[in-house]
Design a protein around this motif. Sequence first.
Motif, PDB file in Angstrom:
ATOM      1  N   HIS A  88     -10.539  97.639  26.034  1.00  0.00           N
ATOM      2  CA  HIS A  88     -10.887  96.973  27.286  1.00  0.00           C
ATOM      3  C   HIS A  88     -10.172  97.577  28.487  1.00  0.00           C
ATOM      4  O   HIS A  88     -10.388  97.160  29.611  1.00  0.00           O
ATOM      5  CB  HIS A  88     -10.565  95.484  27.174  1.00  0.00           C
ATOM      6  N   MET A  89      -9.300  98.537  28.237  1.00  0.00           N
ATOM      7  CA  MET A  89      -8.575  99.141  29.360  1.00  0.00           C
ATOM      8  C   MET A  89      -9.115 100.543  29.619  1.00  0.00           C
ATOM      9  O   MET A  89      -9.547 101.239  28.714  1.00  0.00           O
ATOM     10  CB  MET A  89      -7.089  99.262  29.012  1.00  0.00           C
ATOM     11  N   LYS A  90      -9.054 100.923  30.902  1.00  0.00           N
ATOM     12  CA  LYS A  90      -9.446 102.288  31.252  1.00  0.00           C
ATOM     13  C   LYS A  90      -8.431 103.274  30.686  1.00  0.00           C
ATOM     14  O   LYS A  90      -7.336 102.882  30.280  1.00  0.00           O
ATOM     15  CB  LYS A  90      -9.487 102.437  32.774  1.00  0.00           C
ATOM     16  N   VAL A  91      -8.807 104.547  30.712  1.00  0.00           N
ATOM     17  CA  VAL A  91      -7.913 105.585  30.199  1.00  0.00           C
ATOM     18  C   VAL A  91      -6.534 105.493  30.861  1.00  0.00           C
ATOM     19  O   VAL A  91      -5.508 105.476  30.183  1.00  0.00           O
ATOM     20  CB  VAL A  91      -8.536 106.979  30.426  1.00  0.00           C
ATOM     21  N   TRP A  92      -6.540 105.385  32.172  1.00  0.00           N
ATOM     22  CA  TRP A  92      -5.235 105.394  32.849  1.00  0.00           C
ATOM     23  C   TRP A  92      -4.437 104.142  32.537  1.00  0.00           C
ATOM     24  O   TRP A  92      -3.210 104.182  32.434  1.00  0.00           O
ATOM     25  CB  TRP A  92      -5.392 105.618  34.354  1.00  0.00           C
ATOM     26  N   GLU A  93      -5.142 103.003  32.352  1.00  0.00           N
ATOM     27  CA  GLU A  93      -4.425 101.770  32.022  1.00  0.00           C
ATOM     28  C   GLU A  93      -3.816 101.865  30.627  1.00  0.00           C
ATOM     29  O   GLU A  93      -2.724 101.350  30.375  1.00  0.00           O
ATOM     30  CB  GLU A  93      -5.370 100.574  32.092  1.00  0.00           C
ATOM     31  N   ASN A  94      -4.544 102.544  29.739  1.00  0.00           N
ATOM     32  CA  ASN A  94      -4.008 102.769  28.404  1.00  0.00           C
ATOM     33  C   ASN A  94      -2.729 103.594  28.470  1.00  0.00           C
ATOM     34  O   ASN A  94      -1.717 103.248  27.870  1.00  0.00           O
ATOM     35  CB  ASN A  94      -5.038 103.498  27.536  1.00  0.00           C
ATOM     36  N   ILE A  95      -2.809 104.704  29.224  1.00  0.00           N
ATOM     37  CA  ILE A  95      -1.649 105.587  29.318  1.00  0.00           C
ATOM     38  C   ILE A  95      -0.487 104.840  29.966  1.00  0.00           C
ATOM     39  O   ILE A  95       0.676 104.989  29.577  1.00  0.00           O
ATOM     40  CB  ILE A  95      -2.000 106.856  30.121  1.00  0.00           C
ATOM     41  N   ALA A  96      -0.820 104.001  30.956  1.00  0.00           N
ATOM     42  CA  ALA A  96       0.232 103.341  31.730  1.00  0.00           C
ATOM     43  C   ALA A  96       0.701 102.035  31.098  1.00  0.00           C
ATOM     44  O   ALA A  96       1.623 101.404  31.626  1.00  0.00           O
ATOM     45  CB  ALA A  96      -0.263 103.077  33.152  1.00  0.00           C
TER      46      ALA A  96
ATOM     47  N   VAL B 210       5.546  98.418  19.588  1.00  0.00           N
ATOM     48  CA  VAL B 210       6.375  99.619  19.651  1.00  0.00           C
ATOM     49  C   VAL B 210       6.716  99.932  21.101  1.00  0.00           C
ATOM     50  O   VAL B 210       7.808 100.382  21.424  1.00  0.00           O
ATOM     51  CB  VAL B 210       5.640 100.813  18.990  1.00  0.00           C
ATOM     52  N   ASP B 211       5.764  99.649  21.993  1.00  0.00           N
ATOM     53  CA  ASP B 211       6.021  99.898  23.412  1.00  0.00           C
ATOM     54  C   ASP B 211       6.834  98.784  24.060  1.00  0.00           C
ATOM     55  O   ASP B 211       7.125  98.853  25.251  1.00  0.00           O
ATOM     56  CB  ASP B 211       4.687 100.067  24.160  1.00  0.00           C
ATOM     57  N   GLY B 212       7.141  97.755  23.275  1.00  0.00           N
ATOM     58  CA  GLY B 212       8.043  96.717  23.781  1.00  0.00           C
ATOM     59  C   GLY B 212       7.365  95.531  24.436  1.00  0.00           C
ATOM     60  O   GLY B 212       7.994  94.798  25.195  1.00  0.00           O
ATOM     61  N   ALA B 213       6.071  95.335  24.168  1.00  0.00           N
ATOM     62  CA  ALA B 213       5.364  94.216  24.789  1.00  0.00           C
ATOM     63  C   ALA B 213       5.829  92.894  24.191  1.00  0.00           C
ATOM     64  O   ALA B 213       5.947  92.769  22.974  1.00  0.00           O
ATOM     65  CB  ALA B 213       3.861  94.382  24.601  1.00  0.00           C
ATOM     66  N   GLY B 214       6.087  91.918  25.045  1.00  0.00           N
ATOM     67  CA  GLY B 214       6.450  90.584  24.587  1.00  0.00           C
ATOM     68  C   GLY B 214       5.212  89.824  24.165  1.00  0.00           C
ATOM     69  O   GLY B 214       4.087  90.274  24.375  1.00  0.00           O
ATOM     70  N   PHE B 220      -2.012  87.896  26.774  1.00  0.00           N
ATOM     71  CA  PHE B 220      -2.893  87.975  27.939  1.00  0.00           C
ATOM     72  C   PHE B 220      -3.501  89.354  28.164  1.00  0.00           C
ATOM     73  O   PHE B 220      -4.572  89.459  28.752  1.00  0.00           O
ATOM     74  CB  PHE B 220      -2.142  87.516  29.207  1.00  0.00           C
ATOM     75  N   ARG B 221      -2.827  90.412  27.693  1.00  0.00           N
ATOM     76  CA  ARG B 221      -3.362  91.743  27.947  1.00  0.00           C
ATOM     77  C   ARG B 221      -4.121  92.300  26.748  1.00  0.00           C
ATOM     78  O   ARG B 221      -4.877  93.257  26.889  1.00  0.00           O
ATOM     79  CB  ARG B 221      -2.229  92.716  28.324  1.00  0.00           C
ATOM     80  N   SER B 228     -12.568  88.177  24.123  1.00  0.00           N
ATOM     81  CA  SER B 228     -13.456  87.601  25.142  1.00  0.00           C
ATOM     82  C   SER B 228     -14.895  87.374  24.660  1.00  0.00           C
ATOM     83  O   SER B 228     -15.499  86.377  25.056  1.00  0.00           O
ATOM     84  CB  SER B 228     -13.421  88.436  26.424  1.00  0.00           C
ATOM     85  N   PRO B 229     -15.465  88.234  23.798  1.00  0.00           N
ATOM     86  CA  PRO B 229     -16.817  87.905  23.331  1.00  0.00           C
ATOM     87  C   PRO B 229     -16.856  86.582  22.572  1.00  0.00           C
ATOM     88  O   PRO B 229     -17.775  85.781  22.745  1.00  0.00           O
ATOM     89  CB  PRO B 229     -17.163  89.064  22.395  1.00  0.00           C
ATOM     90  N   THR B 230     -15.821  86.352  21.741  1.00  0.00           N
ATOM     91  CA  THR B 230     -15.769  85.095  20.998  1.00  0.00           C
ATOM     92  C   THR B 230     -15.558  83.927  21.943  1.00  0.00           C
ATOM     93  O   THR B 230     -16.166  82.868  21.783  1.00  0.00           O
ATOM     94  CB  THR B 230     -14.619  85.130  19.968  1.00  0.00           C
ATOM     95  N   ILE B 231     -14.711  84.111  22.932  1.00  0.00           N
ATOM     96  CA  ILE B 231     -14.458  83.031  23.887  1.00  0.00           C
ATOM     97  C   ILE B 231     -15.764  82.651  24.590  1.00  0.00           C
ATOM     98  O   ILE B 231     -16.099  81.477  24.720  1.00  0.00           O
ATOM     99  CB  ILE B 231     -13.382  83.451  24.910  1.00  0.00           C
ATOM    100  N   ALA B 232     -16.525  83.670  24.983  1.00  0.00           N
ATOM    101  CA  ALA B 232     -17.803  83.405  25.643  1.00  0.00           C
ATOM    102  C   ALA B 232     -18.734  82.621  24.728  1.00  0.00           C
ATOM    103  O   ALA B 232     -19.352  81.636  25.137  1.00  0.00           O
ATOM    104  CB  ALA B 232     -18.442  84.730  26.050  1.00  0.00           C
TER     105      ALA B 232
END
Lengths: 357, 311
Positions: A88-96, B210-214, B220-221, B228-232
């Motif tokens: 669901h994220m663009k390429v740059w959002e993925n990288i960032a 691994v990237d440290g996401a909480g 949310f991300r 979202s398809p299921t939510i819809a």
Amino acid sequence: MNIKLENVKKQFGDTVAIDDISLEFHDGKLTTLLGPSGCGKSTMLNLISGILPVTSGKIYFGDRDVTSLSPDKRNIGLVFQNYALYPHMKVWENIAFPLEIKKVPKNERKERAYEFAKLLRIEEYFERKPSQLSGGQQQRVAIARALAKEPEILLLDEPLSNLDARLRLEMREEIRRIQLETGITTVFVTHDQEEAMSISDHIVLMKKGEIQQHGLPQELYDEPCNVFVADFLGNPPINLITAVKSGNKAVTEDGVSFFSEGLNNVSDGRKLILGIRSEAFEVLKKDEPGYINSTPAEVKAVFMNGKDVLYSLSVGSMEIRAGFSNNEIYRQGDKLKIALKKKGVHVYDFDTGEKIG
Amino acid sequence: MSMTLTQGKRLAKTRSDERITARTFIEPLIYLLPFIVVVSVFMVYPIITVFLNSFLEDYNYLANTYSGFGLGNYSALFSDKEFVGALQNTFIYVGCVVPISTVLSLAIAILLNKKLRGTSIFQFAYFLPMVTATIAVGIVWKWMYHYDYGLINYFIQVLGGEPVHWMEDPIMAKAALIIYGIWGKLPFTVILFLSGLQTIDEQYYTAAKVDGAGSKKILFRITIPLLSPTIALVLIINIINTSKVFNEVFALFNGKPGPGYSLYTVVYYIYENFYHEMNVSIACAAALVLFAIVFLMTLLQTAVQKRWVSR
């Protein structure tokens, strides 16, 4: 950043996946964990990344003991086999995304993402979604994402196995280029020996959770320490011939004999396995020395691949793969006399598979 | 999705090369006949009848007489305070039950998906409403809501609050109905969310961790966007189902639409007009109005969904 494993062991229930391994990965080098599936190479990578906890032993990054740290505290970049790009994220959002987690402001994020997109040569796809990219491009995005947070160690888990043959060649050159350009300590997992041979500074060859041999790619190829290593590395595969030492030659079950200097240290009557690389054969002519001791063979099939020729020879009841460095081309049905060169011939014990000469 | 669609189209094109003859048309028709008959009798015919009936003027159901076609039933509907009130009640019910049950179900589904110890007990508890009959459980809830002996008032009192007239106070009765409605909607919604969650590749979470996401960032991300398809889907289904609220009211209030008709819903209005008052054409018109409203809401919902559903 040096990676050091000290007596690392990993068990899943009763199954031992990694058995007491101590090993060092050198700073700034590309080390490949190589082995057949189920050998524990991915487990080892997951132990280094911290996705899996070790059962016992210690892992050090430089001087830092990271054994009990979670993956996010180890400062590593990880690239997955199926890329794991967020659809669901663009390429740059993925990288960032790693930068987003670190709460870097959006403008700066985008700028830094662009730098890495340029490094990976995907800047023209910056605003696209991953699903609009080819497999190779997706893999580039995944690598860019792994590099974006400027990790000290880059870990790649079979990154090329979802790509087709041509892309695989291209991407492995790319990975090597980026690794050399950034000088990042890299651990690369693969089951493809050719891939490993071509891009690694160092190869760790594993089987059933144990290291079989590690060293420079050429070392492993030239001096395989056991039958498994000899058999695993090299294309075409090495010829493995079961024989018994007798005098100064090795005699197979159906009476074919090979002369080799490597046999000198082996006691008479010992059962052994001869490992002979395809390029270790030579064709002898009548007046050449050693002709009397040569082995008769017949050409069964000829495989041309452009740069050299591979023959399938029938020797006794065996089939042997051989290539010759003389410029002659033989045809199917030709009868030859072949002998072994010094280099590329290895003698292994029949029972243990360990090198004895 | 789009792939399979285009493939389907291509398939259809190659098939259409076959010429349609009497045989290729009639033979399949014979095979399909039982299905066509059942659908026609039980679905197509009633729908057409409802549609037509709603336009009949001065319709007498018993005598089957009418004076003509017109929009009289619709103007009568909208000048009927009871109908407008029923519409209002239905909107409030939908407006409360759908968002709350969706959020709650999502939370439960995420917890259940974590494969923690004891999830099987929770699973049992949350799926209970699904395997029980609305009417039967309504009786149990009626007892729980009881002013003197109800469990809910008992707990309120234990916690130091004043007991509440759940079944007698028109406003509290609404709350009681909504709580019961949310409870009833949970299991199906949770199942949908769970199956949606299970399609999300574990590697997305690994990569994020691994990237440290909480866990908030991951929720949310990653989880919600990928879900979202299921939510819809859940929103559409729940809007449609809750708009038709009737059983819950019937079960909770002894077949009456709440204290002093305070929980009169559209379907209840249809039911009363049809069965008790024999205003068949008014009932049909009300049914069509409800259908139109639900249809519009679903259209609106799909339009919004197109903008933010990203998979």
